[in-house]
Design a protein around this motif. Structure first.
Motif, PDB file in Angstrom:
ATOM      1  N   LEU A  21       0.842  -1.194   0.000  1.00 34.02           N
ATOM      2  CA  LEU A  21       0.000   0.000   0.000  1.00 34.02           C
ATOM      3  C   LEU A  21       0.881   1.249   0.000  1.00 34.02           C
ATOM      4  O   LEU A  21       0.643   2.201  -0.764  1.00 34.02           O
ATOM      5  N   GLY A  22       1.914   1.233   0.834  1.00 34.99           N
ATOM      6  CA  GLY A  22       2.855   2.346   0.857  1.00 34.99           C
ATOM      7  C   GLY A  22       3.585   2.502  -0.456  1.00 34.99           C
ATOM      8  O   GLY A  22       3.825   3.628  -0.925  1.00 34.99           O
ATOM      9  N   GLN A  23       3.951   1.376  -1.073  1.00 33.87           N
ATOM     10  CA  GLN A  23       4.666   1.439  -2.350  1.00 33.87           C
ATOM     11  C   GLN A  23       3.811   2.066  -3.448  1.00 33.87           C
ATOM     12  O   GLN A  23       4.283   2.896  -4.228  1.00 33.87           O
ATOM     13  N   TRP A  24       2.515   1.685  -3.499  1.00 33.63           N
ATOM     14  CA  TRP A  24       1.639   2.253  -4.520  1.00 33.63           C
ATOM     15  C   TRP A  24       1.384   3.730  -4.270  1.00 33.63           C
ATOM     16  O   TRP A  24       1.297   4.530  -5.223  1.00 33.63           O
ATOM     17  N   MET A  25       1.263   4.128  -3.009  1.00 35.00           N
ATOM     18  CA  MET A  25       1.121   5.546  -2.699  1.00 35.00           C
ATOM     19  C   MET A  25       2.363   6.320  -3.140  1.00 35.00           C
ATOM     20  O   MET A  25       2.263   7.409  -3.728  1.00 35.00           O
ATOM     21  N   LEU A  26       3.528   5.746  -2.869  1.00 36.85           N
ATOM     22  CA  LEU A  26       4.780   6.399  -3.247  1.00 36.85           C
ATOM     23  C   LEU A  26       4.912   6.518  -4.755  1.00 36.85           C
ATOM     24  O   LEU A  26       5.307   7.564  -5.281  1.00 36.85           O
ATOM     25  N   ARG A  27       4.588   5.424  -5.470  1.00 40.93           N
ATOM     26  CA  ARG A  27       4.734   5.440  -6.928  1.00 40.93           C
ATOM     27  C   ARG A  27       3.832   6.492  -7.551  1.00 40.93           C
ATOM     28  O   ARG A  27       4.243   7.212  -8.471  1.00 40.93           O
ATOM     29  N   LEU A  28       2.602   6.595  -7.080  1.00 40.51           N
ATOM     30  CA  LEU A  28       1.708   7.616  -7.616  1.00 40.51           C
ATOM     31  C   LEU A  28       2.232   9.014  -7.298  1.00 40.51           C
ATOM     32  O   LEU A  28       2.222   9.905  -8.162  1.00 40.51           O
ATOM     33  N   ALA A  29       2.713   9.211  -6.069  1.00 36.59           N
ATOM     34  CA  ALA A  29       3.232  10.524  -5.676  1.00 36.59           C
ATOM     35  C   ALA A  29       4.444  10.915  -6.518  1.00 36.59           C
ATOM     36  O   ALA A  29       4.559  12.061  -6.972  1.00 36.59           O
ATOM     37  N   LEU A  30       5.352   9.964  -6.753  1.00 35.51           N
ATOM     38  CA  LEU A  30       6.540  10.254  -7.561  1.00 35.51           C
ATOM     39  C   LEU A  30       6.167  10.570  -9.009  1.00 35.51           C
ATOM     40  O   LEU A  30       6.706  11.509  -9.614  1.00 35.51           O
ATOM     41  N   GLY A  31       5.243   9.777  -9.568  1.00 32.90           N
ATOM     42  CA  GLY A  31       4.810  10.029 -10.937  1.00 32.90           C
ATOM     43  C   GLY A  31       4.129  11.374 -11.079  1.00 32.90           C
ATOM     44  O   GLY A  31       4.362  12.110 -12.051  1.00 32.90           O
ATOM     45  N   TRP A  32       3.314  11.705 -10.077  1.00 30.86           N
ATOM     46  CA  TRP A  32       2.602  12.984 -10.128  1.00 30.86           C
ATOM     47  C   TRP A  32       3.553  14.154  -9.940  1.00 30.86           C
ATOM     48  O   TRP A  32       3.421  15.198 -10.577  1.00 30.86           O
ATOM     49  N   MET A  33       4.562  13.987  -9.060  1.00 25.70           N
ATOM     50  CA  MET A  33       5.595  15.011  -8.895  1.00 25.70           C
ATOM     51  C   MET A  33       6.346  15.227 -10.195  1.00 25.70           C
ATOM     52  O   MET A  33       6.629  16.373 -10.592  1.00 25.70           O
ATOM     53  N   SER A  38       7.669  18.562 -14.884  1.00 29.02           N
ATOM     54  CA  SER A  38       8.103  18.550 -16.286  1.00 29.02           C
ATOM     55  C   SER A  38       6.989  18.749 -17.308  1.00 29.02           C
ATOM     56  O   SER A  38       7.240  19.258 -18.405  1.00 29.02           O
ATOM     57  N   GLU A  39       5.761  18.296 -16.974  1.00 29.07           N
ATOM     58  CA  GLU A  39       4.661  18.235 -17.934  1.00 29.07           C
ATOM     59  C   GLU A  39       5.108  17.562 -19.239  1.00 29.07           C
ATOM     60  O   GLU A  39       4.704  17.946 -20.332  1.00 29.07           O
ATOM     61  N   SER A  40       5.947  16.553 -19.089  1.00 29.21           N
ATOM     62  CA  SER A  40       6.490  15.799 -20.222  1.00 29.21           C
ATOM     63  C   SER A  40       6.133  14.330 -20.059  1.00 29.21           C
ATOM     64  O   SER A  40       6.401  13.736 -19.008  1.00 29.21           O
ATOM     65  N   THR A  41       5.549  13.729 -21.098  1.00 28.90           N
ATOM     66  CA  THR A  41       5.224  12.304 -21.031  1.00 28.90           C
ATOM     67  C   THR A  41       6.493  11.452 -20.949  1.00 28.90           C
ATOM     68  O   THR A  41       6.517  10.420 -20.283  1.00 28.90           O
ATOM     69  N   PHE A  42       7.552  11.892 -21.619  1.00 28.53           N
ATOM     70  CA  PHE A  42       8.799  11.116 -21.605  1.00 28.53           C
ATOM     71  C   PHE A  42       9.414  11.102 -20.213  1.00 28.53           C
ATOM     72  O   PHE A  42       9.745  10.042 -19.672  1.00 28.53           O
ATOM     73  N   TRP A  43       9.582  12.286 -19.592  1.00 29.79           N
ATOM     74  CA  TRP A  43      10.224  12.346 -18.288  1.00 29.79           C
ATOM     75  C   TRP A  43       9.371  11.707 -17.206  1.00 29.79           C
ATOM     76  O   TRP A  43       9.885  11.060 -16.292  1.00 29.79           O
ATOM     77  N   THR A  44       8.066  11.864 -17.309  1.00 28.60           N
ATOM     78  CA  THR A  44       7.194  11.202 -16.345  1.00 28.60           C
ATOM     79  C   THR A  44       7.309   9.690 -16.471  1.00 28.60           C
ATOM     80  O   THR A  44       7.407   8.966 -15.468  1.00 28.60           O
ATOM     81  N   SER A  45       7.329   9.189 -17.710  1.00 34.54           N
ATOM     82  CA  SER A  45       7.490   7.745 -17.938  1.00 34.54           C
ATOM     83  C   SER A  45       8.828   7.259 -17.401  1.00 34.54           C
ATOM     84  O   SER A  45       8.928   6.191 -16.793  1.00 34.54           O
TER      85      SER A  45
END
Length: 374
Positions: A21-33, A38-45
């Protein structure tokens, strides 16, 4: 769900669910950050997939050593380091504020720890229950993973909106504590690792690959999971970039789409966790699931509404989990203890390597065309 009758697995199941649960929260937070910076699909990916890429690159080499590690201690150390990195991400955000470079760097470090932990995790499941309950244990582990995929992003979305991203990062780190306490106390099944130290590193690496390639029962699922990961899992993993571009970066849209994929995957995990899916049927379902999933995935090119995208993500989540859990279970049951870590790590290498390459390719193409077409 008979694996839950075994107390060591039950304790691990609950504690590991909290950490995931913590890992999924972290992954979403990092992706959203990453998207906000960047507002870039490449850098977000790139940020999102940096968590998985090291497992695809280094998994087979780590697994050769991991077979000889004391599993409890190795699992405890990897979990401790992961929790420490989560705290570091939180500390920097609170005191300095992240840049795209810092987010990518720390995500990559986290990915390296996960690369070391992954072969341990795959073997660890088989040490919690007798062999006749492995199918149920693997399926239940998938249920936990995909339940957290639903709840984690939703909690992260609410937490980011109401408490802020720094508190969300702290919560994700604290959720690793129950797993650390559990790993210190549970009883494990005995392992048969009698002759693993008698050959050199490269000989063991080659031997693990030879076992995987020489048995049609293993080669077929490994091929299926490779195609599945490159063409479909990559789509699911870069959801922050897809939702950010298609729906103008609305956090609630990301939570809904991620939860939809998790719901489809949860249904699939429940099917597997019952322990009643016949082994031969599990094998026969792999190809139809792959074909159906790829056909559904192509429809993303025609979609610009959230309800339709939600349905597509749910169907993709179902198909990729049927394939992922099915192939992992087949290998867990087919391979003996001596080779299990080395063969399973080829599964994870192909899986994580495929989704990393596929996701980054989509993200890069999303810079020059609509990401649905990519």
């Amino acid at each position: 769900m008979n694996a839950l009758h075994w107390r060591p697995f039950l304790l691990y199941f609950c504690a590991n669910s909290a950490s995931m649960l913590g890992q999924w929260m972290l992954r979403l937070a990092l992706g959203w950050m990453a998207w906000q910076l960047s507002e870039s699909t490449f850098w977000t990916s790139l940020v999102v997939l940096a968590i998985w890429a090291p497992a695809g690159l280094f998994g087979p080499f780590i697994a050769v050593y991991a077979e000889n590690w004391p599993m409890r201690l190795a699992c405890f150390i990897c979990t401790s380091v992961t929790a420490s990195l989560c705290l570091s991400i939180w500390f920097i955000e609170v005191n300095i504020g992240h840049s795209l470079v810092s987010v990518l760097s720390l995500t990559t470090l986290l990915g390296l720890v996960i690369a070391a932990y992954h072969p341990i995790r795959l073997v660890f499941i088989s040490l919690l229950v007798p062999k006749e309950y492995i199918k149920s244990a693997v399926g239940l582990n998938s249920v936990a993973f995909n339940t957290c995929r639903i709840i984690g992003p939703a909690l992260a979305g609410v937490s980011i909106a109401t408490l802020g991203i720094s508190v969300t990062l702290l919560i994700s780190a604290l959720l690793y504590i129950p797993l650390l306490l559990t790993l210190a106390t549970i009883t494990l099944q005995p392992r048969d690792i009698t002759h693993q130290n008698k050959t050199s590193f490269f000989a063991r690496l080659k031997e693990g690959l030879a076992v995987a390639l020489s048995d049609q029962r293993l080669l077929y699922p490994l091929g299926i999971v490779t195609i599945n990961s490159f063409f479909m899992r990559g789509i699911i993993e870069i959801q922050p970039a897809i939702i950010g571009q298609v729906f103008d970066g609305r956090g609630e849209s990301l939570a809904i789409a991620t939860a939809a994929a998790g719901t489809g995957a949860l249904v699939s995990g429940i099917v597997h966790s019952s322990g009643k899916l016949p082994f031969d049927l599990m094998q026969r379902l792999l190809l139809p699931m792959m074909v159906c999933g790829m056909l559904v995935a192509t429809s993303i090119a025609l979609i610009d509404s959230l309800p339709a995208m939600t349905i597509v993500f749910a169907l993709i989540g179902f198909s990729i989990t049927m394939i992922g859990v099915g192939t992992q279970t087949i290998i867990q049951i087919t391979v003996e203890d001596t080779y299990r870590a080395r063969v399973l790590t080829w599964w994870s290498t192909l899986s994580f390597g495929g989704l990393s390459l596929g996701g980054i390719a989509i993200g890069a193409m999303g810079e020059i065309m609509k990401i649905q077409y990519a």
